[in-house]
Design a protein around this motif. Structure first.
Motif, PDB file in Angstrom:
ATOM      1  N   VAL A  87     -10.270  14.000 -13.400  1.00  0.00           N
ATOM      2  CA  VAL A  87     -11.056  12.870 -13.823  1.00  0.00           C
ATOM      3  C   VAL A  87     -10.773  12.323 -14.691  1.00  0.00           C
ATOM      4  O   VAL A  87     -10.038  12.817 -15.837  1.00  0.00           O
ATOM      5  N   PHE A  88     -10.947  11.024 -14.608  1.00  0.00           N
ATOM      6  CA  PHE A  88     -10.814   9.972 -15.557  1.00  0.00           C
ATOM      7  C   PHE A  88     -12.204   9.579 -16.082  1.00  0.00           C
ATOM      8  O   PHE A  88     -12.711   8.701 -15.412  1.00  0.00           O
ATOM      9  N   HIS A  89     -12.378   9.973 -17.436  1.00  0.00           N
ATOM     10  CA  HIS A  89     -13.711   9.531 -17.738  1.00  0.00           C
ATOM     11  C   HIS A  89     -13.750   8.397 -18.924  1.00  0.00           C
ATOM     12  O   HIS A  89     -13.296   8.385 -19.981  1.00  0.00           O
ATOM     13  N   VAL A  90     -13.952   7.249 -18.299  1.00  0.00           N
ATOM     14  CA  VAL A  90     -13.871   6.229 -18.754  1.00  0.00           C
ATOM     15  C   VAL A  90     -15.261   5.590 -19.273  1.00  0.00           C
ATOM     16  O   VAL A  90     -15.169   4.708 -20.215  1.00  0.00           O
ATOM     17  N   MET A 135       0.820  -1.151   0.093  1.00  0.00           N
ATOM     18  CA  MET A 135       0.034  -0.101  -0.011  1.00  0.00           C
ATOM     19  C   MET A 135       0.956   1.271   0.045  1.00  0.00           C
ATOM     20  O   MET A 135       1.907   1.352   0.607  1.00  0.00           O
ATOM     21  N   ALA A 136       0.529   2.252  -0.741  1.00  0.00           N
ATOM     22  CA  ALA A 136       1.348   3.415  -0.928  1.00  0.00           C
ATOM     23  C   ALA A 136       1.377   4.164   0.458  1.00  0.00           C
ATOM     24  O   ALA A 136       0.226   4.399   1.274  1.00  0.00           O
ATOM     25  N   ALA A 137       2.373   4.919   0.801  1.00  0.00           N
ATOM     26  CA  ALA A 137       2.598   5.532   2.231  1.00  0.00           C
ATOM     27  C   ALA A 137       1.831   6.712   2.418  1.00  0.00           C
ATOM     28  O   ALA A 137       1.374   7.121   3.083  1.00  0.00           O
ATOM     29  N   SER A 138       1.638   7.487   1.099  1.00  0.00           N
ATOM     30  CA  SER A 138       1.028   8.726   1.227  1.00  0.00           C
ATOM     31  C   SER A 138      -0.030   8.838   0.221  1.00  0.00           C
ATOM     32  O   SER A 138       0.395   8.133  -1.040  1.00  0.00           O
ATOM     33  N   THR A 139      -0.775   9.908   0.081  1.00  0.00           N
ATOM     34  CA  THR A 139      -2.006  10.040  -1.095  1.00  0.00           C
ATOM     35  C   THR A 139      -1.340  11.152  -1.923  1.00  0.00           C
ATOM     36  O   THR A 139      -0.518  11.861  -1.472  1.00  0.00           O
ATOM     37  N   LYS A 140      -1.747  11.023  -3.253  1.00  0.00           N
ATOM     38  CA  LYS A 140      -1.399  11.902  -4.366  1.00  0.00           C
ATOM     39  C   LYS A 140      -2.515  12.756  -4.596  1.00  0.00           C
ATOM     40  O   LYS A 140      -2.336  13.766  -5.285  1.00  0.00           O
ATOM     41  N   GLY A 141      -3.455  12.830  -3.886  1.00  0.00           N
ATOM     42  CA  GLY A 141      -4.337  13.649  -4.284  1.00  0.00           C
ATOM     43  C   GLY A 141      -5.935  12.841  -4.481  1.00  0.00           C
ATOM     44  O   GLY A 141      -5.908  11.562  -4.615  1.00  0.00           O
ATOM     45  N   LYS A 142      -6.871  13.400  -4.836  1.00  0.00           N
ATOM     46  CA  LYS A 142      -8.231  12.836  -5.182  1.00  0.00           C
ATOM     47  C   LYS A 142      -8.300  13.015  -6.884  1.00  0.00           C
ATOM     48  O   LYS A 142      -8.468  14.032  -7.061  1.00  0.00           O
ATOM     49  N   VAL A 143      -9.025  11.849  -7.222  1.00  0.00           N
ATOM     50  CA  VAL A 143      -9.581  11.821  -8.525  1.00  0.00           C
ATOM     51  C   VAL A 143     -10.576  11.018  -8.699  1.00  0.00           C
ATOM     52  O   VAL A 143     -10.807  10.196  -7.917  1.00  0.00           O
ATOM     53  N   CYS A 144     -11.444  11.364  -9.907  1.00  0.00           N
ATOM     54  CA  CYS A 144     -12.671  10.861 -10.040  1.00  0.00           C
ATOM     55  C   CYS A 144     -12.475   9.757 -11.513  1.00  0.00           C
ATOM     56  O   CYS A 144     -11.833  10.033 -12.166  1.00  0.00           O
ATOM     57  N   VAL A 145     -13.187   8.571 -10.978  1.00  0.00           N
ATOM     58  CA  VAL A 145     -13.099   7.670 -12.175  1.00  0.00           C
ATOM     59  C   VAL A 145     -14.491   7.340 -12.528  1.00  0.00           C
ATOM     60  O   VAL A 145     -15.030   6.906 -11.804  1.00  0.00           O
ATOM     61  N   THR A 146     -14.860   7.507 -13.621  1.00  0.00           N
ATOM     62  CA  THR A 146     -16.189   7.206 -14.182  1.00  0.00           C
ATOM     63  C   THR A 146     -16.464   5.892 -14.593  1.00  0.00           C
ATOM     64  O   THR A 146     -15.582   5.397 -14.949  1.00  0.00           O
ATOM     65  N   GLY A 147     -17.655   5.408 -14.602  1.00  0.00           N
ATOM     66  CA  GLY A 147     -18.131   4.011 -14.677  1.00  0.00           C
ATOM     67  C   GLY A 147     -17.025   3.135 -14.088  1.00  0.00           C
ATOM     68  O   GLY A 147     -16.452   2.214 -14.722  1.00  0.00           O
ATOM     69  N   ALA A 148     -16.902   3.214 -12.833  1.00  0.00           N
ATOM     70  CA  ALA A 148     -15.926   2.399 -11.932  1.00  0.00           C
ATOM     71  C   ALA A 148     -15.931   0.864 -11.841  1.00  0.00           C
ATOM     72  O   ALA A 148     -14.903   0.373 -11.669  1.00  0.00           O
ATOM     73  N   SER A 149     -17.016   0.318 -11.956  1.00  0.00           N
ATOM     74  CA  SER A 149     -17.029  -1.241 -12.090  1.00  0.00           C
ATOM     75  C   SER A 149     -16.812  -1.590 -13.526  1.00  0.00           C
ATOM     76  O   SER A 149     -16.745  -2.919 -13.527  1.00  0.00           O
ATOM     77  N   GLY A 150     -16.486  -0.981 -14.589  1.00  0.00           N
ATOM     78  CA  GLY A 150     -16.199  -1.437 -15.668  1.00  0.00           C
ATOM     79  C   GLY A 150     -14.648  -2.174 -15.749  1.00  0.00           C
ATOM     80  O   GLY A 150     -14.138  -2.046 -14.997  1.00  0.00           O
ATOM     81  N   PHE A 151     -14.581  -2.788 -17.094  1.00  0.00           N
ATOM     82  CA  PHE A 151     -13.430  -3.683 -17.210  1.00  0.00           C
ATOM     83  C   PHE A 151     -12.098  -2.763 -17.034  1.00  0.00           C
ATOM     84  O   PHE A 151     -11.104  -3.072 -16.266  1.00  0.00           O
ATOM     85  N   ILE A 152     -12.033  -1.630 -17.897  1.00  0.00           N
ATOM     86  CA  ILE A 152     -10.935  -0.856 -17.954  1.00  0.00           C
ATOM     87  C   ILE A 152     -10.775   0.156 -16.638  1.00  0.00           C
ATOM     88  O   ILE A 152      -9.723   0.076 -15.964  1.00  0.00           O
ATOM     89  N   LYS A 207      -7.565  20.049 -12.337  1.00  0.00           N
ATOM     90  CA  LYS A 207      -6.167  20.185 -13.237  1.00  0.00           C
ATOM     91  C   LYS A 207      -6.240  19.622 -14.738  1.00  0.00           C
ATOM     92  O   LYS A 207      -6.010  20.083 -15.536  1.00  0.00           O
ATOM     93  N   ARG A 208      -7.047  18.245 -14.458  1.00  0.00           N
ATOM     94  CA  ARG A 208      -7.007  17.611 -16.114  1.00  0.00           C
ATOM     95  C   ARG A 208      -7.920  16.725 -16.177  1.00  0.00           C
ATOM     96  O   ARG A 208      -8.586  16.012 -14.991  1.00  0.00           O
ATOM     97  N   VAL A 209      -8.597  16.564 -17.170  1.00  0.00           N
ATOM     98  CA  VAL A 209      -9.587  15.577 -17.694  1.00  0.00           C
ATOM     99  C   VAL A 209      -8.760  14.452 -18.718  1.00  0.00           C
ATOM    100  O   VAL A 209      -8.056  15.043 -19.743  1.00  0.00           O
ATOM    101  N   VAL A 210      -8.756  13.225 -18.226  1.00  0.00           N
ATOM    102  CA  VAL A 210      -8.306  12.227 -19.207  1.00  0.00           C
ATOM    103  C   VAL A 210      -9.411  11.400 -19.522  1.00  0.00           C
ATOM    104  O   VAL A 210     -10.049  10.793 -18.802  1.00  0.00           O
TER     105      VAL A 210
END
Length: 325
Positions: free
Chosen positions: A82-85, A1-18, A123-126
């Motif tokens: 935001v990662f819009h998947v 497990m990572a020791a510290s957090t890098k910030g908060k991000v959103c992932v849409t469609g979280a239950s999907g394959f990718i 900051k950015r949308v992927v």
């Protein structure tokens, strides 16, 4: 497990394959992840996410629906990226029309981006696109190398009623237009056909198509023709790399190898001789010889896994989940 957090991000469609695999890698990297799903109470759909390392501490699932205006506002407002998947959940059939596929895809993407626009700290949308938005062309030039400047032919998609591809083209183009008009930092990942182990037990369309091949079903793969293939872990890693690299800009093709469908089944039947994999498939596009130029990602240090690794891990996953004997 990572020791510290890098910030908060959103992932849409979280239950999907990718998206599931992306969340796995984000959590391992130390991010706090807000994942959106249509039904947070559907434990069968989200159970695999809660098994991920770091999920109990840094994963939050919230309800949002692509086709409900404003439903992403709360999830996006709390995040730096935001990662819009997600793609709209649609039942594709022989009677599906252009409007059935394209309108929800475009509206869903714009719905998410309108929520992103409301967050002044974003900051950015992927955005996850598809090589279907690049590779479906009727160029007569042999051995053409398609890159990030390439777009699939809309008339060809309409002629062959390739509504999924048309939806991907229109959704990505709508996203770029919105980003330009609203001065939004947008990057798109363009994966080819994604292969590898599935975290959700319910298979995606692509994983179901692969399973069909291993059971001797040629129907769905026969419509694909020449196509690129890429490992799911490479796809997830590229999403994170492009989010973290401030200089990243524009579109990025994410692909390992390009094969004709007969080359694919030849490889698979030799590699896995115990399965009734067809020896040949029809090619609806005739002779194709294009390649996918991934030099833009390779210059960033990305090295893609090969066919053997991606399919070995895919087959192992299908076996472990009881889809394949």
């Amino acid at each position: 497990m990572a020791a510290s957090t890098k910030g908060k991000v959103c992932v849409t469609g979280a239950s999907g394959f990718i998206a599931s695999w992306l969340i796995r890698r984000l959590l391992e990297s130390g991010y706090h992840v807000i994942g959106t799903v249509r039904d947070t109470g559907n434990f069968q759909k989200v159970a695999h996410l809660w098994k991920l390392s770091g999920a109990n501490e840094r994963l939050q699932l919230v309800r949002a629906d692509l086709l409900e205006e404003g439903s992403f506002d709360d999830a996006v407002m709390a995040c730096e990226g935001v990662f819009h998947v997600a793609s709209p959940v649609l039942v594709i059939s022989a009677s599906s029309t252009k409007e059935d596929m394209v309108v929800p895809a475009v509206n869903g993407t714009l719905n998410v981006l309108r929520s992103c626009k409301k967050n002044p700290f974003l900051k950015r949308v992927v955005l996850t696109s598809s090589s279907s938005a690049v590779r479906i062309r009727d160029d007569v030039e042999p051995n053409i190398s398609l890159d990030e400047t390439s777009w699939s032919s809309v008339p060809l998609c309409e002629k062959k009623k390739l509504w999924y591809a048309l939806a991907k083209i229109c959704a990505e183009q709508a996203a770029w237009e919105f980003a330009k008009q609203n001065n939004m930092d947008l990057v798109t990942v363009i994966p080819s056909f994604v292969i590898g182990p599935s975290l959700p037990n319910e298979l995606s369309f692509t994983a179901s198509d692969v399973l069909g091949l291993f059971k001797g079903d040629t129907a769905r793969f026969s419509s694909y023709g020449r196509m690129g293939y890429v490992h799911i872990d490479d796809v997830a890693s590229c999403h994170i790399l492009l989010y973290e690299t401030r200089e990243a800009t524009g579109r990025y093709l994410c692909n390992s190898v390009v094969l004709d469908n007969n080359e694919l089944v030849s490889f698979l039947s030799n590699r896995y001789p115990s399965y009734p994999i067809p020896r040949s498939l029809n090619n609806p596009y005739g002779k194709q010889s294009y390649e996918l130029n991934t030099s833009k990602l390779q210059k960033m240090g990305v090295k893609f896994r090969g066919m053997q690794e991606m399919f070995d891990e895919c087959v192992q996953s299908l076996k472990e989940q009881g889809h394949l004997l």
